[in-house]
Design a protein around this motif. Structure first.
Motif, PDB file in Angstrom:
ATOM      1  N   ALA A  75      10.493  11.038  20.517  1.00 38.80           N
ATOM      2  CA  ALA A  75      11.418  12.147  20.243  1.00 38.80           C
ATOM      3  C   ALA A  75      12.530  11.747  19.272  1.00 38.80           C
ATOM      4  CB  ALA A  75      11.985  12.711  21.540  1.00 38.80           C
ATOM      5  N   PRO A  76      13.247  10.638  19.493  1.00 39.47           N
ATOM      6  CA  PRO A  76      14.304  10.278  18.535  1.00 39.47           C
ATOM      7  C   PRO A  76      13.745   9.936  17.145  1.00 39.47           C
ATOM      8  CG  PRO A  76      14.470   8.914  20.535  1.00 39.47           C
ATOM      9  CD  PRO A  76      13.241   9.761  20.660  1.00 39.47           C
ATOM     10  N   GLN A  77      12.554   9.384  17.110  1.00 39.63           N
ATOM     11  CA  GLN A  77      11.953   8.981  15.833  1.00 39.63           C
ATOM     12  C   GLN A  77      11.483  10.176  15.005  1.00 39.63           C
ATOM     13  OE1 GLN A  77      11.614   5.875  14.486  1.00 39.63           O
ATOM     14  NE2 GLN A  77      10.558   6.673  12.701  1.00 39.63           N
ATOM     15  N   TRP A  78      10.898  11.204  15.648  1.00 37.32           N
ATOM     16  CA  TRP A  78      10.177  12.241  14.904  1.00 37.32           C
ATOM     17  C   TRP A  78      10.661  13.681  15.076  1.00 37.32           C
ATOM     18  CZ3 TRP A  78       7.630   9.904  11.336  1.00 37.32           C
ATOM     19  CH2 TRP A  78       6.990   8.677  11.582  1.00 37.32           C
ATOM     20  N   ILE A  92       3.266  10.485  11.181  1.00 35.15           N
ATOM     21  CA  ILE A  92       3.207  10.524  12.645  1.00 35.15           C
ATOM     22  C   ILE A  92       1.831  10.062  13.126  1.00 35.15           C
ATOM     23  CG2 ILE A  92       3.171  12.076  14.647  1.00 35.15           C
ATOM     24  CD1 ILE A  92       5.419  13.674  13.175  1.00 35.15           C
ATOM     25  N   SER A  93       0.788  10.511  12.456  1.00 36.60           N
ATOM     26  CA  SER A  93      -0.576  10.143  12.873  1.00 36.60           C
ATOM     27  C   SER A  93      -0.825   8.642  12.757  1.00 36.60           C
ATOM     28  CB  SER A  93      -1.621  10.921  12.068  1.00 36.60           C
ATOM     29  OG  SER A  93      -1.741  10.388  10.758  1.00 36.60           O
ATOM     30  N   PHE A  98       4.061  11.265  21.889  1.00 34.24           N
ATOM     31  CA  PHE A  98       2.899  11.742  21.130  1.00 34.24           C
ATOM     32  C   PHE A  98       1.572  11.126  21.573  1.00 34.24           C
ATOM     33  CE2 PHE A  98       5.385  12.992  17.040  1.00 34.24           C
ATOM     34  CZ  PHE A  98       6.151  13.858  17.786  1.00 34.24           C
ATOM     35  N   CYS A  99       1.627  10.045  22.345  1.00 32.06           N
ATOM     36  CA  CYS A  99       0.417   9.349  22.780  1.00 32.06           C
ATOM     37  C   CYS A  99       0.334   9.314  24.303  1.00 32.06           C
ATOM     38  CB  CYS A  99       0.409   7.907  22.254  1.00 32.06           C
ATOM     39  SG  CYS A  99       0.406   7.783  20.447  1.00 32.06           S
ATOM     40  N   VAL A 111      -0.630  12.859  18.933  1.00 33.16           N
ATOM     41  CA  VAL A 111      -1.129  14.234  18.916  1.00 33.16           C
ATOM     42  C   VAL A 111       0.062  15.167  18.742  1.00 33.16           C
ATOM     43  CG1 VAL A 111      -2.341  16.023  20.215  1.00 33.16           C
ATOM     44  CG2 VAL A 111      -3.074  13.635  20.420  1.00 33.16           C
ATOM     45  N   ALA A 112       0.121  15.815  17.585  1.00 34.19           N
ATOM     46  CA  ALA A 112       1.188  16.788  17.285  1.00 34.19           C
ATOM     47  C   ALA A 112       0.678  17.701  16.184  1.00 34.19           C
ATOM     48  CB  ALA A 112       2.459  16.075  16.845  1.00 34.19           C
TER      49      ALA A 112
END
Length: 191
Positions: free
Chosen positions: A102-105, A8-9, A84-85, A25-26
């Protein structure tokens, strides 16, 4: 979980749409008990890389009745925004969260957290995504019917200072709902 958070990062799937570039950012832990799903980082959080590191975060921690230490303990809270960004600035505030995240992660993250007892849905984007047809016509109606989404979900408004108007028009939220939210959070964290 560490590998997933690393992936994710490094995410750049919507790089071309991000005015400040990607900086996902998560936070999450395999033992996380509560998941906070908000909108997307603002510029301050984009700079610091620390979720809810702004005035909205101070108000959120107040509503939850937790200290900074409790809030940033990933065994207590996973923090997974819809985007996330930082999505950029719009006419009346930040742009909506990017739709790719959201759908990706999200499902991958949630699958790695078997101890989650509560998902706090902050704002209309998270509520519409997770509650789907069960979401009411407006955020106010959805938040007002929060009990119907328990024990899994707890919908709340965004704690942004720009949301003061909504809070002043809906004093019942801080008078009635916040106390129940605090009790639920305390019950899960202390257990």
């Amino acid at each position: 979980m560490e590998e997933l958070l690393h992936n994710i990062s490094q995410c750049i799937i919507c790089k071309v749409h991000l005015p400040l570039g990607p900086r996902p950012v998560a936070t999450a832990h395999i033992k996380s008990k509560i998941v906070i799903i908000g909108q997307a980082p603002g510029t301050k959080v984009h700079e610091s890389g620390i979720p809810w590191d702004d005035q909205s975060g101070k108000k959120l921690r107040q509503w939850l009745g937790v200290t900074d230490e409790q809030f940033y303990n990933t065994e207590n809270f996973a923090i997974i925004p819809m985007g996330f960004c930082y999505p950029g600035k719009g006419k009346t505030g930040d742009l909506p969260p990017r739709p790719e995240c959201a759908p990706q992660w999200h499902e991958q993250l949630l699958d790695k957290m078997p101890n989650v007892e509560l998902i706090i849905l902050i704002g209309a984007y998270a509520q519409k995504y997770y509650l789907k047809e069960k979401a009411k016509r407006t955020l106010t109606e959805t938040v007002g019917k929060y009990k119907s989404y328990l024990p899994k979900y707890f919908p709340i408004p965004h704690p942004s200072p720009t949301n003061r108007f909504w809070r002043s028009k809906n004093p019942w939220f801080e008078e009635l709902v916040v106390g129940e939210l605090r009790n639920k959070v305390e019950e899960i964290i202390i257990r």
